[in-house]
Scaffold this motif. Structure first.
Motif, PDB file in Angstrom:
ATOM      1  N   GLY A  14      35.461  18.195  15.458  1.00 46.71           N
ATOM      2  CA  GLY A  14      35.149  17.712  14.053  1.00 46.71           C
ATOM      3  C   GLY A  14      36.180  17.843  13.428  1.00 46.71           C
ATOM      4  N   THR A  49      40.739  14.514  12.835  1.00 45.98           N
ATOM      5  CA  THR A  49      39.674  13.616  13.126  1.00 45.98           C
ATOM      6  C   THR A  49      39.334  12.966  11.752  1.00 45.98           C
ATOM      7  OG1 THR A  49      38.887  15.105  14.897  1.00 45.98           O
ATOM      8  CG2 THR A  49      37.054  13.699  14.016  1.00 45.98           C
ATOM      9  N   ARG A  58      36.834  10.903   8.962  1.00 50.44           N
ATOM     10  CA  ARG A  58      35.743  10.942   8.757  1.00 50.44           C
ATOM     11  C   ARG A  58      34.976   9.605   8.155  1.00 50.44           C
ATOM     12  NH1 ARG A  58      34.879  15.780  10.480  1.00 50.44           N
ATOM     13  NH2 ARG A  58      32.772  15.928   8.980  1.00 50.44           N
ATOM     14  N   SER A  59      35.701   8.597   8.672  1.00 46.58           N
ATOM     15  CA  SER A  59      35.212   7.095   8.138  1.00 46.58           C
ATOM     16  C   SER A  59      34.601   6.199   9.242  1.00 46.58           C
ATOM     17  CB  SER A  59      36.495   6.528   7.613  1.00 46.58           C
ATOM     18  OG  SER A  59      37.506   6.906   8.396  1.00 46.58           O
ATOM     19  N   VAL A 102      37.560   6.828  14.408  1.00 50.88           N
ATOM     20  CA  VAL A 102      37.563   7.984  15.535  1.00 50.88           C
ATOM     21  C   VAL A 102      38.321   7.479  16.863  1.00 50.88           C
ATOM     22  CG1 VAL A 102      36.292   9.409  16.938  1.00 50.88           C
ATOM     23  CG2 VAL A 102      35.871   9.230  14.504  1.00 50.88           C
ATOM     24  N   ASN A 113      27.914  16.076  12.955  1.00 55.87           N
ATOM     25  CA  ASN A 113      29.081  16.194  12.264  1.00 55.87           C
ATOM     26  C   ASN A 113      29.673  14.826  11.595  1.00 55.87           C
ATOM     27  OD1 ASN A 113      28.822  18.856  12.920  1.00 55.87           O
ATOM     28  ND2 ASN A 113      31.277  19.079  13.283  1.00 55.87           N
ATOM     29  N   LEU A 114      29.739  13.818  12.332  1.00 59.73           N
ATOM     30  CA  LEU A 114      30.210  12.575  11.755  1.00 59.73           C
ATOM     31  C   LEU A 114      29.072  11.615  11.880  1.00 59.73           C
ATOM     32  CD1 LEU A 114      33.749  12.034  13.595  1.00 59.73           C
ATOM     33  CD2 LEU A 114      32.992  13.051  11.331  1.00 59.73           C
TER      34      LEU A 114
END
Length: 316
Positions: free
Chosen positions: A10, A32, A34-35, A40, A85-86
């Motif tokens: 994460g 990592t 977040r978009s 990723v 998380n994502l």
């Protein structure tokens, strides 16, 4: 032969070039994003590029790439079914990375990958079967049986944190009551420590955390117990009894050659595991057998997942 492992977390994406014996030759790491999934996948590709470059080889030297990823994974389809998380839903991460790297890619749940790493290059090296558990935010785990990673027919097997050790006990995040991880995780130990601290303001546990209850960690009660604090000693013994209960049950079901314990709480070493082993030795159904499961500490720390991910094709 060289293999490449990716540990998708994460916070960071880590990659490493790994030899067949588990030796890490070079590493790469990026934050990592977040978009979204495309970002990723791009970050994973960059971590791979760094690892290969730092090893002094090229992608032509890499036999295959493996990913250890959190969440619900479908290894057959190469898809992250869900990762909170994502906010990943049905993300085809394998095909996305294969397009970028031009290599065969496989994927596995990160707990299973860590267990495989310990089997291949750590506490279980040379054994025929091993179960590994990790005492962290929850209780994760995995198993290698007869030399193959075991995940169940639907890839959801060995959710070791979610079998019950206390019927109708503490409420678990999964919705059941009395799950193993509600008693044996680091989270459970920290919560229980805080509960008892509020009841006993004279405990040395308060001194260990300089009077700040929010500084309690999994190691905190072990430190206070080592100073002779009776409350901490009772707390540690209670925790060890639940941990031993779960471990004994898993041993009784699978009778693996090796059972290893890792994660933050396992940093207490034999102070944690010695009393647990004594309970297991007493309660294991095969206690009179000449061949007994070896209960030991994990050896690879944070490298277990990345090594296991790299070596996935060898143990399926």
């Amino acid at each position: 032969m060289k293999y490449l492992g990716i540990d998708l977390g994460g916070i960071n994406v880590a990659a490493a070039v790994v030899e067949e014996d588990g030796t890490i030759l070079g590493r790469g790491r990026v934050a990592t994003p977040r978009s979204g999934a495309e970002a990723v996948a791009a970050a994973m590709s960059e971590a791979v590029r760094q690892a290969v470059e730092n090893t002094g080889c090229t992608m032509a030297d890499i036999a295959s790439v493996g990913i250890g990823a959190p969440g619900v994974i479908d290894p057959r389809e190469g898809v992250v079914e869900y990762w909170s998380n994502l906010d990943f839903h049905h993300v085809p991460l394998v095909s996305m990375l294969e397009q970028r790297l031009g290599k065969s890619v496989c994927i596995e749940n990160d707990a299973n990958a860590a267990a495989l790493g310990e089997y291949a290059a750590g506490a279980g090296k040379g054994s025929t079967s091993m179960i590994a558990i990790t005492l962290g935010t929850g209780v994760g785990g995995g198993a290698v049986l007869d030399g193959k990673l075991y995940t169940g027919f639907n890839y959801a097997g060995l959710e070791v944190g979610h079998f019950v050790v206390e019927y109708n006990g503490r409420l678990c995040t999964c919705g059941r009551r009395g799950c193993f991880e509600t008693y044996a995780s680091a989270t459970a130990l920290i919560k229980r420590t805080k509960e008892l601290m509020l009841i006993n303001r004279e405990s040395l546990i308060w001194q260990v955390v300089d009077g700040e209850i929010d500084r309690v960690e999994g190691r905190t009660p072990f430190e206070a117990a080592a100073r002779g604090d009776l409350l901490a000693k009772e707390l540690v013994e209670e925790y060890q009894s639940y941990l031993a209960c779960g471990i004994t049950s898993l041993i009784n079901i699978f009778q693996p050659e090796v059972f290893c314990v890792g994660g933050g709480v396992a940093g207490a070493g034999e102070t944690l595991l010695g009393p647990v082993r004594a309970i297991v030795d007493r309660e294991d159904y095969a206690r009179d057998s000449a061949r007994r499961t070896i209960l030991t500490l994990a050896q690879l720390g944070n490298d277990a997942g990345i090594i296991g991910a790299a070596l996935l094709p060898l143990f399926r």
